[in-house]
Design a protein around this motif. Structure first.
Motif, PDB file in Angstrom:
ATOM      1  N   UNK A 156       0.820  -1.214   0.000  1.00 17.13           N
ATOM      2  CA  UNK A 156       0.000   0.000   0.000  1.00 17.13           C
ATOM      3  C   UNK A 156       0.855   1.267   0.000  1.00 17.13           C
ATOM      4  N   UNK A 157       0.510   2.178  -0.893  1.00 19.80           N
ATOM      5  CA  UNK A 157       1.084   3.522  -0.921  1.00 19.80           C
ATOM      6  C   UNK A 157      -0.073   4.499  -1.125  1.00 19.80           C
ATOM      7  N   UNK A 158      -0.256   5.376  -0.148  1.00 20.37           N
ATOM      8  CA  UNK A 158      -1.389   6.309  -0.202  1.00 20.37           C
ATOM      9  C   UNK A 158      -1.259   7.255  -1.391  1.00 20.37           C
ATOM     10  N   UNK A 159      -2.380   7.463  -2.091  1.00 16.83           N
ATOM     11  CA  UNK A 159      -2.409   8.353  -3.252  1.00 16.83           C
ATOM     12  C   UNK A 159      -3.537   9.380  -3.208  1.00 16.83           C
ATOM     13  N   UNK A 160      -4.512   9.199  -2.339  1.00 12.12           N
ATOM     14  CA  UNK A 160      -5.685  10.071  -2.332  1.00 12.12           C
ATOM     15  C   UNK A 160      -5.447  11.289  -1.429  1.00 12.12           C
ATOM     16  N   UNK A 161      -4.531  12.123  -1.835  1.00 10.36           N
ATOM     17  CA  UNK A 161      -4.154  13.280  -1.021  1.00 10.36           C
ATOM     18  C   UNK A 161      -5.312  14.256  -0.839  1.00 10.36           C
ATOM     19  N   UNK A 162      -6.136  14.416  -1.859  1.00 13.83           N
ATOM     20  CA  UNK A 162      -7.243  15.379  -1.765  1.00 13.83           C
ATOM     21  C   UNK A 162      -8.400  14.861  -0.912  1.00 13.83           C
ATOM     22  N   UNK A 163      -8.361  13.591  -0.520  1.00 12.92           N
ATOM     23  CA  UNK A 163      -9.446  13.011   0.263  1.00 12.92           C
ATOM     24  C   UNK A 163      -9.069  12.860   1.740  1.00 12.92           C
ATOM     25  N   UNK A 164      -7.943  13.448   2.117  1.00 13.75           N
ATOM     26  CA  UNK A 164      -7.537  13.409   3.520  1.00 13.75           C
ATOM     27  C   UNK A 164      -8.498  14.255   4.343  1.00 13.75           C
ATOM     28  N   UNK A 165      -8.708  13.895   5.607  1.00 13.27           N
ATOM     29  CA  UNK A 165      -9.632  14.676   6.432  1.00 13.27           C
ATOM     30  C   UNK A 165      -9.142  16.114   6.585  1.00 13.27           C
ATOM     31  N   UNK A 166     -10.047  17.070   6.488  1.00 17.44           N
ATOM     32  CA  UNK A 166      -9.644  18.480   6.568  1.00 17.44           C
ATOM     33  C   UNK A 166      -9.284  18.877   7.997  1.00 17.44           C
ATOM     34  N   UNK A 167      -8.347  19.831   8.120  1.00 21.49           N
ATOM     35  CA  UNK A 167      -8.014  20.377   9.446  1.00 21.49           C
ATOM     36  C   UNK A 167      -9.251  21.009  10.073  1.00 21.49           C
ATOM     37  N   UNK A 168      -9.989  21.773   9.268  1.00 25.90           N
ATOM     38  CA  UNK A 168     -11.247  22.368   9.716  1.00 25.90           C
ATOM     39  C   UNK A 168     -12.338  21.333   9.468  1.00 25.90           C
ATOM     40  N   UNK A 169     -12.822  20.720  10.527  1.00 28.85           N
ATOM     41  CA  UNK A 169     -13.775  19.621  10.375  1.00 28.85           C
ATOM     42  C   UNK A 169     -15.138  20.054   9.842  1.00 28.85           C
ATOM     43  N   UNK A 170     -15.341  21.356   9.677  1.00 26.71           N
ATOM     44  CA  UNK A 170     -16.576  21.830   9.051  1.00 26.71           C
ATOM     45  C   UNK A 170     -16.382  22.101   7.559  1.00 26.71           C
ATOM     46  N   UNK A 171     -15.186  21.817   7.035  1.00 30.22           N
ATOM     47  CA  UNK A 171     -14.882  22.046   5.620  1.00 30.22           C
ATOM     48  C   UNK A 171     -15.391  20.874   4.779  1.00 30.22           C
ATOM     49  N   UNK A 172     -16.695  20.782   4.701  1.00 34.49           N
ATOM     50  CA  UNK A 172     -17.339  19.688   3.975  1.00 34.49           C
ATOM     51  C   UNK A 172     -17.045  19.792   2.479  1.00 34.49           C
ATOM     52  N   UNK A 173     -16.932  21.013   1.978  1.00 35.43           N
ATOM     53  CA  UNK A 173     -16.680  21.214   0.545  1.00 35.43           C
ATOM     54  C   UNK A 173     -15.377  20.538   0.111  1.00 35.43           C
TER      55      UNK A 173
ATOM     56  N   UNK B  76     -15.044  17.676  -2.791  1.00 35.74           N
ATOM     57  CA  UNK B  76     -14.096  17.776  -3.909  1.00 35.74           C
ATOM     58  C   UNK B  76     -13.150  16.580  -3.940  1.00 35.74           C
ATOM     59  N   UNK B  77     -12.714  16.114  -2.756  1.00 33.66           N
ATOM     60  CA  UNK B  77     -11.856  14.936  -2.688  1.00 33.66           C
ATOM     61  C   UNK B  77     -12.554  13.689  -3.188  1.00 33.66           C
ATOM     62  N   UNK B  78     -13.828  13.535  -2.819  1.00 33.84           N
ATOM     63  CA  UNK B  78     -14.599  12.385  -3.291  1.00 33.84           C
ATOM     64  C   UNK B  78     -14.741  12.442  -4.807  1.00 33.84           C
ATOM     65  N   UNK B  79     -15.033  13.618  -5.340  1.00 37.14           N
ATOM     66  CA  UNK B  79     -15.174  13.748  -6.795  1.00 37.14           C
ATOM     67  C   UNK B  79     -13.876  13.379  -7.509  1.00 37.14           C
ATOM     68  N   UNK B  80     -12.747  13.811  -6.966  1.00 33.73           N
ATOM     69  CA  UNK B  80     -11.458  13.468  -7.582  1.00 33.73           C
ATOM     70  C   UNK B  80     -11.216  11.955  -7.506  1.00 33.73           C
ATOM     71  N   UNK B  81     -11.499  11.356  -6.358  1.00 32.30           N
ATOM     72  CA  UNK B  81     -11.312   9.908  -6.203  1.00 32.30           C
ATOM     73  C   UNK B  81     -12.234   9.141  -7.143  1.00 32.30           C
ATOM     74  N   UNK B  82     -13.466   9.600  -7.281  1.00 37.11           N
ATOM     75  CA  UNK B  82     -14.407   8.923  -8.182  1.00 37.11           C
ATOM     76  C   UNK B  82     -13.974   9.086  -9.635  1.00 37.11           C
ATOM     77  N   UNK B  83     -13.475  10.257 -10.004  1.00 35.66           N
ATOM     78  CA  UNK B  83     -12.957  10.449 -11.362  1.00 35.66           C
ATOM     79  C   UNK B  83     -11.827   9.467 -11.644  1.00 35.66           C
ATOM     80  N   UNK B  84     -10.904   9.328 -10.680  1.00 38.68           N
ATOM     81  CA  UNK B  84      -9.791   8.387 -10.838  1.00 38.68           C
ATOM     82  C   UNK B  84     -10.309   6.954 -10.973  1.00 38.68           C
ATOM     83  N   UNK B  85     -11.290   6.602 -10.162  1.00 38.67           N
ATOM     84  CA  UNK B  85     -11.856   5.251 -10.216  1.00 38.67           C
ATOM     85  C   UNK B  85     -12.527   5.001 -11.564  1.00 38.67           C
ATOM     86  N   UNK B  86     -13.272   5.971 -12.039  1.00 37.73           N
ATOM     87  CA  UNK B  86     -13.947   5.837 -13.338  1.00 37.73           C
ATOM     88  C   UNK B  86     -12.917   5.595 -14.441  1.00 37.73           C
TER      89      UNK B  86
END
Length: 151
Positions: free
Chosen positions: A74-91, A95-105
């Motif tokens: 295992x080598x982590x690659x989903x940098x944009x899907x890491x938990x945000x420092x500001x836990x209210x930063x849902x946006x 965006x991280x989920x969208x990037x991960x889903x694009x990669x998966x597609x």
């Protein structure tokens, strides 16, 4: 008949699915705020589906006389899907989920193409099945992105 490309893509997708499970689980736990609830619920629901994808991919690797990788691969690659420092930063999570889903597609489209060229209809079926799920996830999170309050 399988090819090295198919095995590589199956292995990459297997690892990606497990990384997605880890990131979805963490984000579903850490997000805060009233705007986070629907996103957290969706992430929680998707965790089992992503695990099911990993199971399908691992089983297909086994059928092809390969082994799914363990954690040392295992080598982590989903940098944009890491938990945000500001836990209210849902946006940022959306965006991280969208990037991960694009990669998966992209991965499952490549897997489908490679399997088609190798005349491997079983792997084609696995790719199409998972691709449909990933596209549905992408559509759902694109909707969240449209509706989510912008700062």
């Amino acid at each position: 008949m399988t090819t090295d490309e198919i095995s590589t893509l199956l292995t990459e997708a297997y690892i990606d699915e497990l990384e997605t499970v880890m990131n979805y689980l963490t984000n579903a736990i850490v997000l805060d705020g009233i705007h986070a609830e629907e996103v957290k619920e969706s992430l929680q629901e998707d965790i089992q589906e992503e695990l099911d994808h990993a199971q399908m991919l691992g089983e297909r690797l086994k059928q092809l006389d390969e082994s799914p990788p363990g954690s040392e691969s295992f080598e982590a690659n989903q940098h944009s899907l890491q938990p945000p420092e500001d836990t209210t930063d849902v946006q940022s999570v959306i965006e991280g989920v969208l990037e991960a889903e694009n990669d998966a597609i992209e991965t499952y489209q490549s897997l489908h193409e490679a399997a088609s060229e190798a005349n491997d209809p079983v792997t084609e079926d696995v790719a199409v099945t998972i691709l449909a799920d990933e596209e549905a996830h992408h559509t759902e999170f694109r909707g969240f992105q449209k509706e989510f309050p912008q700062d």
